[in-house]
Motif scaffolding. Structure first.
Motif, mmCIF file in Angstrom:
data_model
loop_
_atom_site.group_PDB
_atom_site.id
_atom_site.type_symbol
_atom_site.label_atom_id
_atom_site.label_comp_id
_atom_site.label_asym_id
_atom_site.label_seq_id
_atom_site.Cartn_x
_atom_site.Cartn_y
_atom_site.Cartn_z
ATOM 1 N N ILE A 42 -25.409 -51.377 15.044
ATOM 2 C CA ILE A 42 -26.266 -50.442 14.808
ATOM 3 C C ILE A 42 -25.957 -49.044 15.677
ATOM 4 O O ILE A 42 -26.271 -49.265 16.990
ATOM 5 C CB ILE A 42 -27.971 -50.749 14.871
ATOM 6 C CG1 ILE A 42 -28.025 -52.057 13.986
ATOM 7 C CG2 ILE A 42 -28.820 -49.695 14.506
ATOM 8 C CD1 ILE A 42 -29.092 -52.566 14.296
ATOM 9 N N PRO A 43 -25.676 -47.897 14.980
ATOM 10 C CA PRO A 43 -25.676 -46.723 15.931
ATOM 11 C C PRO A 43 -27.102 -46.229 16.312
ATOM 12 O O PRO A 43 -28.010 -46.365 15.607
ATOM 13 C CB PRO A 43 -25.064 -45.628 14.756
ATOM 14 C CG PRO A 43 -24.727 -46.238 13.684
ATOM 15 C CD PRO A 43 -25.280 -47.721 13.566
ATOM 16 N N VAL A 44 -26.886 -46.089 17.632
ATOM 17 C CA VAL A 44 -28.216 -45.499 18.474
ATOM 18 C C VAL A 44 -28.221 -43.743 18.361
ATOM 19 O O VAL A 44 -27.588 -43.351 19.187
ATOM 20 C CB VAL A 44 -28.489 -45.971 19.746
ATOM 21 C CG1 VAL A 44 -29.577 -45.744 20.423
ATOM 22 C CG2 VAL A 44 -28.372 -47.576 19.768
ATOM 23 N N MET A 45 -28.977 -43.190 17.364
ATOM 24 C CA MET A 45 -28.691 -41.814 17.169
ATOM 25 C C MET A 45 -29.827 -41.074 17.924
ATOM 26 O O MET A 45 -30.355 -40.333 17.155
ATOM 27 C CB MET A 45 -28.530 -41.554 15.580
ATOM 28 C CG MET A 45 -27.511 -42.175 14.908
ATOM 29 S SD MET A 45 -25.896 -42.037 15.677
ATOM 30 C CE MET A 45 -25.877 -40.236 15.246
ATOM 31 N N ALA B 167 -27.692 -40.676 24.119
ATOM 32 C CA ALA B 167 -26.244 -40.114 24.112
ATOM 33 C C ALA B 167 -25.657 -40.213 25.536
ATOM 34 O O ALA B 167 -26.309 -39.778 26.512
ATOM 35 C CB ALA B 167 -26.169 -38.616 23.682
ATOM 36 N N ILE B 168 -24.462 -40.626 25.541
ATOM 37 C CA ILE B 168 -23.794 -40.645 27.169
ATOM 38 C C ILE B 168 -22.650 -39.656 27.040
ATOM 39 O O ILE B 168 -21.838 -39.561 26.143
ATOM 40 C CB ILE B 168 -22.992 -42.115 27.265
ATOM 41 C CG1 ILE B 168 -23.886 -43.289 26.683
ATOM 42 C CG2 ILE B 168 -22.121 -42.245 28.601
ATOM 43 C CD1 ILE B 168 -25.031 -43.647 27.883
ATOM 44 N N PRO B 169 -22.647 -38.908 27.996
ATOM 45 C CA PRO B 169 -21.629 -37.860 28.146
ATOM 46 C C PRO B 169 -20.281 -38.427 28.068
ATOM 47 O O PRO B 169 -20.356 -39.465 28.584
ATOM 48 C CB PRO B 169 -21.780 -37.140 29.508
ATOM 49 C CG PRO B 169 -23.286 -37.392 29.815
ATOM 50 C CD PRO B 169 -23.726 -38.488 29.232
ATOM 51 N N LEU B 170 -19.444 -37.915 27.351
ATOM 52 C CA LEU B 170 -18.010 -38.404 27.338
ATOM 53 C C LEU B 170 -17.200 -38.762 28.309
ATOM 54 O O LEU B 170 -16.724 -39.771 28.502
ATOM 55 C CB LEU B 170 -17.077 -37.414 26.255
ATOM 56 C CG LEU B 170 -15.822 -37.832 25.945
ATOM 57 C CD1 LEU B 170 -15.681 -39.270 25.212
ATOM 58 C CD2 LEU B 170 -14.983 -36.903 25.034
ATOM 59 N N ASP B 171 -17.225 -37.997 29.513
ATOM 60 C CA ASP B 171 -16.677 -38.190 30.801
ATOM 61 C C ASP B 171 -17.181 -39.516 31.581
ATOM 62 O O ASP B 171 -16.286 -40.242 32.010
ATOM 63 C CB ASP B 171 -16.721 -37.290 31.932
ATOM 64 C CG ASP B 171 -18.278 -36.619 32.268
ATOM 65 O OD1 ASP B 171 -19.141 -37.049 31.317
ATOM 66 O OD2 ASP B 171 -18.249 -36.280 33.387
ATOM 67 N N GLN B 172 -18.656 -39.909 31.355
ATOM 68 C CA GLN B 172 -19.130 -40.974 31.711
ATOM 69 C C GLN B 172 -18.535 -42.079 30.940
ATOM 70 O O GLN B 172 -18.334 -43.196 31.384
ATOM 71 C CB GLN B 172 -20.903 -40.916 31.618
ATOM 72 C CG GLN B 172 -21.135 -39.991 32.952
ATOM 73 C CD GLN B 172 -22.676 -40.123 32.888
ATOM 74 O OE1 GLN B 172 -23.247 -41.012 32.421
ATOM 75 N NE2 GLN B 172 -23.140 -38.863 33.596
#
Length: 66
Positions: A44-47, A52-57
């Motif tokens: 299930i996408p958590v929208m 949201a997680i920063p891409l670098d993390q």
């Protein structure tokens, strides 16, 4: 089981409304405009913008907000 393609086609970033890309391992949906990943939990996408997680993390292995 993979995420439903029809669902993926209609999902957009809740912040900027850009298209999302499914990550290779199907653990997240990446927004290139916002440079964040929305996690997928139990298929299930958590929208939620706050989840949201920063891409670098994300690339460092972070999968949940603290």
């Amino acid at each position: 089981m993979a995420l439903n393609k029809e669902l993926l086609d209609i999902l957009a970033c809740p912040k900027c409304k850009s298209d999302l890309q499914l990550m290779n391992n199907e653990e997240g949906l990446k927004c290139s405009s916002c440079v964040v990943v929305y996690p997928v939990r139990e298929e299930i996408p958590v929208m939620l913008i706050d989840e949201a997680i920063p891409l670098d993390q994300w690339e460092q292995g972070v999968r949940e907000k603290k």
